[in-house]
Design an enzyme around this catalytic site. Structure first.
Site, short mmCIF file in Angstrom:
data_model
loop_
_atom_site.label_atom_id
_atom_site.label_comp_id
_atom_site.label_asym_id
_atom_site.label_seq_id
_atom_site.Cartn_x
_atom_site.Cartn_y
_atom_site.Cartn_z
N HIS A 354 4.57 -11.34 -4.08
CA HIS A 354 5.71 -12.16 -3.52
C HIS A 354 4.84 -13.28 -2.99
O HIS A 354 4.16 -13.26 -2.17
CB HIS A 354 6.32 -11.38 -2.39
CG HIS A 354 6.92 -10.11 -2.83
ND1 HIS A 354 7.09 -9.03 -2.06
CD2 HIS A 354 7.54 -9.73 -4.07
CE1 HIS A 354 7.88 -7.89 -2.68
NE2 HIS A 354 8.31 -8.55 -4.05
N HIS A 450 0.59 -7.07 0.79
CA HIS A 450 2.00 -7.84 1.07
C HIS A 450 2.32 -8.14 2.46
O HIS A 450 1.20 -7.76 3.33
CB HIS A 450 3.15 -6.71 0.78
CG HIS A 450 3.30 -6.45 -0.74
ND1 HIS A 450 4.44 -7.12 -1.40
CD2 HIS A 450 2.68 -5.63 -1.97
CE1 HIS A 450 4.16 -6.98 -2.55
NE2 HIS A 450 3.29 -5.96 -2.88
N GLU A 520 0.68 -3.44 4.15
CA GLU A 520 1.91 -4.34 4.65
C GLU A 520 1.14 -5.04 5.75
O GLU A 520 0.97 -4.13 6.71
CB GLU A 520 3.03 -3.71 5.11
CG GLU A 520 3.87 -3.14 3.77
CD GLU A 520 4.73 -4.23 3.05
OE1 GLU A 520 4.70 -5.28 3.35
OE2 GLU A 520 4.97 -3.62 2.00
#
Length: 817
Positions: A354, A450, A520
């Site tokens: 992303h 991420h 994360e």
């Protein structure tokens, strides 16, 4: 000799004549050899990757790398926005058209005739051109004129986002102290707006400005929990060497009542205020610490220029993206013999699937810098593992300022189950790399970095074995002991069906590796431990990458040196990592059942969330994307006789070896020629095989005829027709469809017909009465004599009383078996 050569030859034969004349001497005859052999070719210079420049469909401004000293900034107060449900009243396009006179910036001013912020890119020609050549690099044009040029006494801010990773589509001036901003949609989508990165110039000292970003899509944000805006001031950097810092006040994230293009849902607004301390300053605002494609190429180039790092690191091309940008991967391991290298396990780490989650790139930078360092722990890891690192999975999205998607408008972390080679090339080739790497050696860890926009701390999403849940929870629990930023209580190990196409679940199932995780990192900071209430800095994110590697060493039970620098634990205490043992971690996990059960509040939303509603409809996608990708058809080379013979020989040898190694399923001995199983007695071979086949018709004219001696003859007038062994019994038993009366009629006719057939009388031999019987039917009673064609004679199984030279079928005594 001509000394001018092509650049790629590296001067391999320069001054060859002088070299020969200088080296050859009559005193040493062996040197005469150099008259006929050219000098050795020098080493070809290493490819320095001259195509490091990004490729994009539009021109960009070239920005210097924004850096400086970092400080730890505290979080702001939490804000509770209004809980009233906002009913959308006006669309975003209508609002922008009503304020068209107030527009002071528009990123793409050439979209005349298109709806606002369409940001659609036709990929048909772009993908088709990739078949022949790559697109040209982006033209960094520093002479790009600003959209708005203020007058001398005009205090209007001048906005700009036409640089790498920049994202701002439009700015509208509401007053001298307030501006409404519109973010650029991800290319070929209707939204995915979260990442922003732009700059303002023409500032005035002590000017207080309110900024409103109007088209955010997520329902909640960390800005309501104390997260501040990331800011960089060029004057502050030049004066005090200050890098990126957190600032702004009156920050709030709330629904605004502006209707989305499709449906009846509302957009959300991010509001903040900022006081400019300098006049004529250039100030940058960003969602998180930027890390561009150019930054990555620059960092990798520095590592390649280091002679020591070249011995342990290899830089390779994974594939080219849709725009023609390089997606690269690194291989890091210690030098060793093939036997030593073969024993090492594999580790795969990727980041930036992303593009708006730049925190993943900073953690990846920490991994790369640590593994290529001269630290004792890094050396032990290189000797135990082979690392495959993919620093940037989505270069196109990073360059164009996307938040979640690539140029095809798809989330790459939702394409791992069945990626497209044309539209998701990085996922397609990364998956092939991981699977082939897993076949080459066992995989110890597969981790994807991420960022998370709704939760604090750094945590992991993993998978689960219901019968042994501790298997997938050991590594995260070790990481919680090593890192003061990692929270084990925030981890989740649920495997939802909606996440089956993510890297985490897809590779967990296909590679059968238990340690497959999504790491994360919050865009804000931790809410526990020694750094509670602060923001994550770029340096802390790099430390997190290093701590992932140290946890890997503990999980592999590698003895770390005792001289390792102590690390602060989540409780604030200083602990030596050499004292953390995997055995103790497992004991604690198994003794505490709460650690093996997922917290229901831990949801894998955010970066690892479900696909958004901001994707284009299939009809809209068909206009900008090729529906079917052409498969390249390679011409098959003709197989030569030599290759065919060699391949056939190898196949035959393999078959022979397989036969030699086959074992009997009963006694276990090798099945060699004439193998007789000891546990089973050999079955007796039948004296003759059943050759009679049931005729299609009982009285068929095609039946062959035989004489009394059992020989086949052509004349059927005076010979006996061949009949089955027991025609009467065959008709009675093998014709269940016929009625009983009809069966008796047929069998009676058959017996009468056989009786009426004339037989040639045999010559009586008084000396040997049994001569004709023995010659025709064998010396032993009950045995048929076979003719040359393997056919039985006419007779059945008889007693010796039938030794008469003249006989009829009616005189036979038929034996029943």
């Amino acid at each position: 000799m001509n000394n001018t050569v092509d650049s790629d030859e590296s001067g391999c034969f320069l001054d060859c004549d002088n070299y020969i004349s200088n080296t050859a001497s009559p005193e040493n005859p062996s040197e005469e050899l150099y008259k006929y052999i050219p000098p050795p070719i020098p080493l070809v210079p290493k490819n320095l990757y001259a195509d490091n420049l990004p490729r994009c469909h539009q021109d960009m401004l070239l920005l210097p790398r924004l850096s400086g000293s970092e400080e730890i900034f505290s979080q702001g107060p939490e804000v509770s926005p209004s809980s009233t449900v906002m009913i959308p009243q006006v669309s975003l396009i209508t609002m922008c058209e009503s304020r068209s006179n107030n527009i002071v910036y528009r990123r793409d001013s050439s979209t005349s005739g298109l709806p606002y912020n369409a940001n659609l890119l036709d990929l048909h020609d772009l993908i088709k051109s990739q078949e022949t050549s790559r697109p040209d690099p982006v033209k960094f044009d520093n002479e790009i004129q600003p959209f708005y040029k203020p007058n001398l006494d005009d205090s209007t801010l001048v906005f700009e986002s036409r640089f790498e990773s920049g994202n701002l589509a439009m700015a509208m001036k509401m007053s001298n102290n307030e501006y409404n901003l519109i973010l650029q949609n991800d290319i070929n989508t209707r939204g995915h707006t979260q990442w922003f990165y732009f700059r303002v110039t023409n500032t005035t000292a002590e000017l207080k400005v309110k900024f409103n970003i109007l088209n955010l899509t997520k329902k909640d944000s960390l800005y309501n929990e104390g997260m501040k805006i990331l800011i960089f001031s060029e004057n502050e950097s030049q004066t005090n060497n200050v890098g990126w810092f957190r600032g702004g006040y009156d920050i709030m994230y709330h629904a605004n009542g502006i209707r989305k293009p499709k449906g009846n849902k509302t957009f959300y607004t991010l509001t903040w205020k900022y006081d400019f301390p300098y006049s004529k300053d250039t100030v940058y605002f960003a969602y998180s610490y930027p890390y561009t494609y150019t930054d990555l190429m620059h960092d990798l180039q520095i590592l390649e220029n280091n002679a020591q790092i070249q011995e342990i690191m290899a830089r390779r091309l994974l594939c080219y993206t849709i725009s023609g940008n390089r997606c690269e991967y690194l291989t890091i391991t210690a030098q060793g013999t093939p036997e030593q290298t073969k024993k090492r396990k594999g580790v795969v780490i990727s980041a930036r699937a992303h593009p708006g989650e730049s925190v993943g790139s900073w953690m990846m930078k920490g991994v790369i810098d640590f593994l290529t360092s001269q630290a004792a722990e890094a050396r032990l890891l290189r000797e135990a593992f082979v690392f495959k690192l993919i620093p940037m999975m989505n270069p196109d999205g990073v360059i164009n300022g996307n938040y979640r998607c690539n140029l095809a408008g798809v989330d790459l972390n939702r394409r791992w189950k069945d990626p497209s080679k044309t539209l998701q090339p990085t996922v397609y080739y990364a998956k092939r790399l991981i699977k082939s790497f897993g076949k080459e050696r066992p995989l110890e860890l597969v981790c994807d970095f991420h960022g998370h926009s709704r939760r604090k701390n750094i945590f992991m999403y993993g998978c689960n074995y219901p019968d042994r849940p501790e298997a997938t929870r050991t590594f995260p629990f070790i990481l919680s002991k090593v890192s003061p930023f990692f929270s084990y209580s925030y981890c989740s190990f649920r495997m939802q069906k909606s996440k089956e196409s993510t890297l985490r679940i897809s590779m967990f199932k296909e590679t059968r590796t238990q340690n497959v995780y999504t790491l994360e990192a919050s865009f804000c900071g931790p809410n526990f431990g020694p750094f509670i209430g602060s923001h994550h800095t770029a340096k802390q994110l790099q430390e997190m990458g290093k701590q992932v590697c140290l946890s890997l060493a503990i999980n592999a039970e590698i003895e770390l040196p005792l001289a390792l620098d102590p690390q602060p634990s989540p409780d604030g205490e200083i602990a030596n990592l050499a004292t953390i043992k995997k055995k103790d971690i497992l004991t604690e996990l198994l003794s505490t059942k709460e650690l093996l059960v997922d917290n229901p509040e831990n949801d894998s939303s955010g970066s690892d969330s479900e696909p958004s509603e901001d994707n284009l409809d299939p009809e809209e996608m068909a206009e900008v994307l090729p529906t079917t990708s052409r498969k390249r058809i390679d011409k098959k080379r003709p197989v030569t006789t030599k290759k065919r013979n060699s391949s056939n020989l190898s196949i035959n040898l393999l078959k022979e070896k397989e036969k030699e190694l086959q074992k009997c399923g009963t006694c276990g001995e090798l099945l060699k020629d004439k193998h007789v199983c000891k546990t089973q007695a050999p079955k007796p071979k039948p004296r003759f095989s059943q050759i009679y086949k049931k005729p299609t018709s009982i009285f068929s004219v095609n039946q062959p005829y035989y004489n009394a001696a059992g020989k086949k003859v052509r004349d059927q007038a005076t010979q006996t027709m061949r009949v089955p062994q027991n025609p009467v019994e065959d008709i009675r038993t093998q014709s269940p469809i016929l009625s009983s009366e009809f069966k008796e009629k047929i069998t009676g006719n058959l017996i009468n017909r056989n009786r009426s057939v004339s037989q040639k009388p045999a010559t009586r031999d008084y000396k040997n009465v049994n001569r004709s019987f023995n010659q025709n039917y064998g010396e032993k009673p009950g045995v048929w004599k076979m003719d040359k064609q393997g056919l039985p004679s006419l007779g059945k199984l008889y007693d010796k009383s039938m030794a008469s030279p003249a006989w009829k079928i009616s005189d036979m005594v038929i034996k029943k078996h």
